[in-house]
Design an enzyme around this catalytic site. Sequence first.
Site, PDB file in Angstrom:
ATOM      1  CD  GLU A  28      10.632  53.639 -54.155  1.00  0.00           C
ATOM      2  OE1 GLU A  28      11.412  53.395 -53.215  1.00  0.00           O
ATOM      3  OE2 GLU A  28      10.164  54.760 -54.354  1.00  0.00           O
ATOM      4  CG  ASP A  34      14.387  64.023 -12.028  1.00  0.00           C
ATOM      5  OD1 ASP A  34      14.275  64.548 -10.911  1.00  0.00           O
ATOM      6  OD2 ASP A  34      13.449  63.862 -12.816  1.00  0.00           O
TER       7      ASP A  34
HETATM    8  C1  AOF Z   1      11.840  56.785 -52.066  1.00  0.00           C
HETATM    9  N1  AOF Z   1      11.863  55.571 -51.474  1.00  0.00           N
HETATM   10  O1  AOF Z   1      12.304  54.248 -49.726  1.00  0.00           O
HETATM   11  C2  AOF Z   1      12.662  56.545 -49.454  1.00  0.00           C
HETATM   12  C3  AOF Z   1      12.588  57.823 -50.075  1.00  0.00           C
HETATM   13  O2  AOF Z   1      19.622  60.448 -49.278  1.00  0.00           O
HETATM   14  P1  AOF Z   1      18.720  59.476 -49.953  1.00  0.00           P
HETATM   15  O3  AOF Z   1      19.127  59.147 -51.332  1.00  0.00           O
HETATM   16  O4  AOF Z   1      18.462  58.230 -49.138  1.00  0.00           O
HETATM   17  O5  AOF Z   1      17.292  60.236 -50.123  1.00  0.00           O
HETATM   18  C4  AOF Z   1      16.541  60.600 -48.997  1.00  0.00           C
HETATM   19  C5  AOF Z   1      15.245  61.223 -49.449  1.00  0.00           C
HETATM   20  O6  AOF Z   1      14.572  60.327 -50.333  1.00  0.00           O
HETATM   21  C6  AOF Z   1      14.280  61.470 -48.309  1.00  0.00           C
HETATM   22  O7  AOF Z   1      14.407  62.741 -47.759  1.00  0.00           O
HETATM   23  C7  AOF Z   1      12.931  61.318 -49.006  1.00  0.00           C
HETATM   24  O8  AOF Z   1      12.591  62.486 -49.708  1.00  0.00           O
HETATM   25  C8  AOF Z   1      13.204  60.223 -50.016  1.00  0.00           C
HETATM   26  N2  AOF Z   1      12.947  58.916 -49.396  1.00  0.00           N
HETATM   27  N3  AOF Z   1      12.140  57.890 -51.348  1.00  0.00           N
HETATM   28  O9  AOF Z   1      11.566  56.886 -53.260  1.00  0.00           O
HETATM   29  C9  AOF Z   1      12.270  55.394 -50.211  1.00  0.00           C
HETATM   30  N4  AOF Z   1      13.112  56.392 -48.185  1.00  0.00           N
HETATM   31 ZN    ZN Z   2      13.982  56.713 -53.915  1.00  0.00          ZN
END
Ligand code: AOF
Ligand code: ZN
Length: 347
Positions: free
Chosen positions: A53, A205
Amino acid sequence: MSADERYMSRCLLLAAKALGKVAPNPMVGAVLVHDGRIISEGYHRKFGGAHAEVDCLDAVADADRHLIPSSTLYVSLEPCTHHGKTPPCTDRIIRERIPEVVVSCRDPFPQVDGKGLEQLRDAGVIVRFGALESQAEWLNRRFFTFHRKKRPYVILKWAQTADGMIAGPGKERASISNPMSSLKVHWWREAEQAIMVGTDTVGQDDPMLTVRSGRSGVDPVRVVIDRYLRLPLTRRIFHPGASVVVFNTLREDHAGHLRYCRVDDEKDLLPAILDRMYGLNLQSVLVEGGVVLLESFLRLDAWDEIRRITATDKRIPGGYPGPLLPEGLKGDAAMIEKDKIEIFTHE
Ligand code: AOF
Ligand code: ZN
């Protein structure tokens, strides 16, 4: 396909660009639409970096910024509400006065899980939910399985001959898949956080288990089971290049790029190993053999996908047979020259 689905499929396409780059975070894409025109796009590019976002909103051209309060934001995962490595996306959406948000699926992360949708609605944002939900869940199947089952997403992979053999009569390594399907295996490796093999495979392997696909990505962690630490450190899997986790029953410590993880000396180490992998935040694992290890995953019913390569033009009479597939599996098949690639998913 409805307009919502079209914009959401664009989000999924953007999200998928991050395959192998953001785990254990999910892949997420976002587009901002004003009056039928996409005015900005974004995705979560890098672990620890901006969420989709924010990436999308930051990319709006100056000339279009005034359109934000009359645009619709499409995002392929519920916006987060928590302070992680980045601030909550819901705050940003509300601050930008975006009137409408279309969300594909919920975020199972316990700190979010429905609270994102709720917070937006409480702030007066119109939230529409569920566009391409199952496709979005499939894209992030590793992330969902990890949070729901509290273990990594498990992919079992092996290559066999037309007569079902995976090695020579004395278990010696045989060249089975063709160069193009071997390249595909490297792409598969690149997409997962860990690659795992059993003791026998390292002994026989001597695989490197690195990614040699030519694409840039994070090298997966190499995971090996060595119950009594009998494998010599001269084996190629222990060479520097990518970190190694050695599951064993004797020691728990670090030595450079090697991490020793001790589990109790039970008959079957696998349940404890999967638990530890969850604790290590390893969201997905590609299990590359040997047969004993593959069969123990099948016996425990702890698997999510099976990827089987069958070289239809090769046979090894009296060879060492590969694992038996569970009964009644349905899957997809495709050919790469004479190699049949089958992918089965767990019900
Ligand atoms: C969103 N938009 O593009 C993503 C989300 O450590 P942070 O701040 O990067 O948060 C990671 C968490 O945020 C991840 O486990 C998931 O719950 C959420 N990811 N949320 O609004 C995003 N990548
Ligand atoms: Zn977020």
